[in-house]
Motif scaffolding. Structure first.
Motif, mmCIF file in Angstrom:
data_model
loop_
_atom_site.group_PDB
_atom_site.id
_atom_site.type_symbol
_atom_site.label_atom_id
_atom_site.label_comp_id
_atom_site.label_asym_id
_atom_site.label_seq_id
_atom_site.Cartn_x
_atom_site.Cartn_y
_atom_site.Cartn_z
ATOM 1 N N LEU A 190 0.855 -1.182 0.000
ATOM 2 C CA LEU A 190 0.000 0.000 0.000
ATOM 3 C C LEU A 190 0.894 1.236 0.000
ATOM 4 O O LEU A 190 1.594 1.505 0.982
ATOM 5 N N VAL A 191 0.889 1.969 -1.107
ATOM 6 C CA VAL A 191 1.820 3.081 -1.308
ATOM 7 C C VAL A 191 1.061 4.399 -1.348
ATOM 8 O O VAL A 191 -0.163 4.443 -1.511
ATOM 9 N N LEU A 228 9.949 5.684 -1.927
ATOM 10 C CA LEU A 228 9.979 4.542 -1.018
ATOM 11 C C LEU A 228 9.160 3.384 -1.575
ATOM 12 O O LEU A 228 9.565 2.219 -1.470
ATOM 13 N N GLY A 229 8.024 3.691 -2.179
ATOM 14 C CA GLY A 229 7.228 2.628 -2.785
ATOM 15 C C GLY A 229 7.984 1.910 -3.885
ATOM 16 O O GLY A 229 7.936 0.674 -3.991
ATOM 17 N N GLN A 230 8.721 2.661 -4.698
ATOM 18 C CA GLN A 230 9.519 2.044 -5.754
ATOM 19 C C GLN A 230 10.658 1.215 -5.172
ATOM 20 O O GLN A 230 11.007 0.159 -5.714
ATOM 21 N N ILE A 252 -2.889 1.895 -4.096
ATOM 22 C CA ILE A 252 -2.770 3.218 -3.499
ATOM 23 C C ILE A 252 -3.530 3.212 -2.176
ATOM 24 O O ILE A 252 -4.715 2.864 -2.129
ATOM 25 N N ALA A 253 -2.857 3.576 -1.093
ATOM 26 C CA ALA A 253 -3.489 3.585 0.227
ATOM 27 C C ALA A 253 -4.437 4.771 0.330
ATOM 28 O O ALA A 253 -4.057 5.911 0.056
ATOM 29 N N ILE A 308 1.344 -7.666 4.458
ATOM 30 C CA ILE A 308 0.863 -6.345 4.060
ATOM 31 C C ILE A 308 1.922 -5.322 4.444
ATOM 32 O O ILE A 308 2.385 -5.295 5.589
ATOM 33 N N ILE A 309 2.327 -4.488 3.479
ATOM 34 C CA ILE A 309 3.352 -3.467 3.696
ATOM 35 C C ILE A 309 2.728 -2.095 3.475
ATOM 36 O O ILE A 309 2.122 -1.841 2.430
#
Length: 340
Positions: free
Chosen positions: A83-84, A91-93, A110-111, A131-132
């Protein structure tokens, strides 16, 4: 009396007995039907649930709720839900790059601000093993419904949560996470990061100390008052004597120890977590992330300990003078491999 007359008499008695039984059965059925009948309901409407039954597809948990024992059989797909903030966030990448390099399957979403989640189960199976959250606050500030739904899923399917918190200039100095006995201290400059050897999370990472200043001055440390938490990485907040190891710090170091990565054993609310006080710009965080994925998925998503070094043959025979490998370089490579 002939045989035929006796036969007709017995047959008549048998028929009367059967008719009496049928009549008695009809009377009893009518009695129970009319005494236990409920009011009629218009077509197209469904009965309202009982007040004691939650509307959630998961049952409510007692508090605190212990984690499922290791022998409990649950079925989850070996997929990581990431969840970015946005599909272009750095950071998501970085998280996706590590998952791809390890060949772990993942799904990126997308969060949302309310904490809305994609479907977590399908035909009795859990769709995700981990879950991240790129932004820990998106998890902490999720509304009650979505957070309870997520906790129900995590406890029933033994799914862990990884979260990252990155300080900004507007971050408060102290931040209390909602629903957890955890306080965050933000925007710190830290030194001498050490890996705690007693942490059960460690797999690829070895205990030791990385001396020197940590990159950036926006580090977050965690303070807690519950036995469910255990530090994975320590660092000190001021210059002075260093630490020899994560377990036996030197004089002047223990008073300044700050936990920059903590693991939640799930003893507080049944959910296991690993929380990072920075992004993945620090090299140790990348190793700890891989170990955290392995630990929280019960080694289902893990990397082996075997390592291979690929050396281009040109570097040995036709390399540029001064950079060409020699016997001493090969011995150093072998020693490095033995120490990994």
């Amino acid at each position: 009396m002939t045989v035929a007359v006796r036969f007709r008499r017995h047959l008549r008695r048998l028929l009367l007995l059967l008719a009496s039984c049928c009549l008695l059965s009809l009377l009893l059925s009518a009695y129970f039907l009319f005494t236990n009948s409920s009011p009629s309901m218009p077509l197209g409407q469904s009965p309202e649930p009982a007040c004691s039954q939650p509307l959630s597809p998961y049952h409510q948990l007692p508090y605190p709720y212990p984690p499922n024992p290791p022998h409990t059989l649950v079925h989850t797909d070996q997929v990581v839900l990431v969840l970015v903030e946005s599909q272009y966030s750095q950071l998501g990448q970085d998280i996706v790059a590590i998952l791809e390099s390890a060949h772990f399957q993942f799904r990126m979403e997308i969060a949302s601000g309310k904490g809305d989640l994609p479907p977590l189960t399908e035909k009795g199976r859990g769709r995700y093993s981990l879950i991240i959250y790129e932004n820990l606050l998106k998890y902490a500030h999720a509304d009650t419904w979505n957070r309870q739904l997520l906790h129900q899923y995590c406890t029933e399917y033994r799914v862990g949560i990884i979260g990252f918190y990155r300080s900004t200039e507007s971050s408060p100095t102290l931040l209390k996470l909602r629903g957890l006995p955890l306080v965050l201290r933000t925007n710190q400059a830290l030194w001498d990061c050490c890996v705690v050897s007693s942490s059960p999370l460690l797999h690829l990472t070895k205990p030791g100390t990385d001396r020197g200043a940590l990159p950036g001055e926006d580090w977050t440390s965690f303070s807690f008052n519950h036995s469910t938490y255990q530090a994975v990485l320590h660092a000190r907040a001021k210059e002075g004597a260093g630490a020899g190891s994560g377990d036996n710090p030197g004089p002047g170091f223990s008073s300044g120890l700050q936990a920059t990565v903590v693991q939640d054993m799930g003893l507080y609310d049944g959910v296991r977590r690993v929380l990072f006080g920075q992004g993945l710009g620090y090299w140790l965080h990348r190793l700890i992330l891989v170990d955290a994925i392995s630990y929280l998925t019960d080694r289902k998503l893990t990397l082996g300990l075997d390592r291979h070094i690929l050396v281009d043959i040109d570097d040995i025979f036709v390399g540029k003078e001064g950079t060409r490998m020699n016997a001493k370089d090969v011995k150093v490579l072998r020693c490095s491999g033995d120490n990994m």
